[in-house]
Design an enzyme around this catalytic site. Sequence first.
Site: not given
Length: 373
Positions: A166, A222, A315
Amino acid sequence: MTKRLIRPTWAEVDLNAISYNITQIKEALLPTCKIVAVVKANAYGHGSVEVAKRALQAGASYLAVSLLEEALQLREAKITAPILVLGWVPPKDTVLASEANITLTFSQTEWLSAIKDIHLPKPLKVHMKWDTGMGRTGIRTKDELIKVIEALNADQRIYLTGVYTHFATADASDKTYYLKQKDRLEQLTNVFKKVWNKPVDIHMNNSAAAMLYPKEQQPYIRLGISMYGLYPSDEVKRNTSIKLKQAFSLHSQLVYVKKVPKGEFIGYGSTYETQEDEWIGTISIGYGDGWIRKLRDAYVLLNGKRMPIVGTICMDQTMIRLDGPYAIGTKVTLIGKQGNARIEMDEVAQKLETINYEIPCMINERIPRRYLY
Ligand SMILES: Cc1ncc(COP(=O)(O)O)c(C=O)c1O
């Protein structure tokens, strides 16, 4: 999976954009190069089962995930395509992988020793990982490689079907490190070919390398981020002719609208003071959904126009300054487009001083994904 939508806040995933991006990239590649659709982390937050199915329909040949549990989730959804697990899997769980015909990644002789005495119901397919410079996992030296091959040869139940590495910097303008990794790959390949004579696919390219060097001879690419319609970096965007369509957008609706007199405060900490009589709208999304407090000065789209977030993000709720009164239920777009106005994933990423990869991943499971088929 599509979840029940009660609160009017949702992410929209355009599966047609996924097919479009795969088609565009496939056309640029050599015809022999196949696509591994990388659907780890819930398909980068887009929804792994839906994206995987669409990617396969659009011409991907293989799927890749990071965790064995992610692969098993795809199998539970009746996806029979080959799946490669990119991350480390505990040796004891090779049983699950072999049962479900899932290909695992390995690079350690210790891992092979640990599965020696485990009963595998079926042969286990594996890809070997080489670390050419990413510094995460993988074989780095000739000696390690030779030892691993010896251990592999000793276990007839294990089939090596691939080898991969990778890149750490394929998306950067400076190619030095990318070329160094390619050079190390070539050196390891030369050693490998001397000690292994069965057919094996050696693959390396991610989105960046595939888009910059589409004509490289490769068994697979990939493909992650570009499948979702996002460019791995500005460098890649500037240097590719492949055009992508962003698949992910994020929406909500006004749930409260009020006129606030000049000199009043909005939100926790009273950090925003109205400068005049202002129309303030509230939307039902907040840091509990992954819409984090650092986005407090970002914009949203409403009525095809940009309107600023004001005050601290709560939140579950976020306040925005409106340019007038709007009805409850008016659509608000936090990522995506309305008419000619757009808020790209890259804009949100820049605001958060991060990469576009992180944004759909951080919009958590509290936000249902709706699919455009
Ligand atoms: C081993 C491996 N291959 C491929 C990919 C896909 O990379 P990208 O999303 O840049 O295409 C990743 C993503 O992190 C990865 O870890």
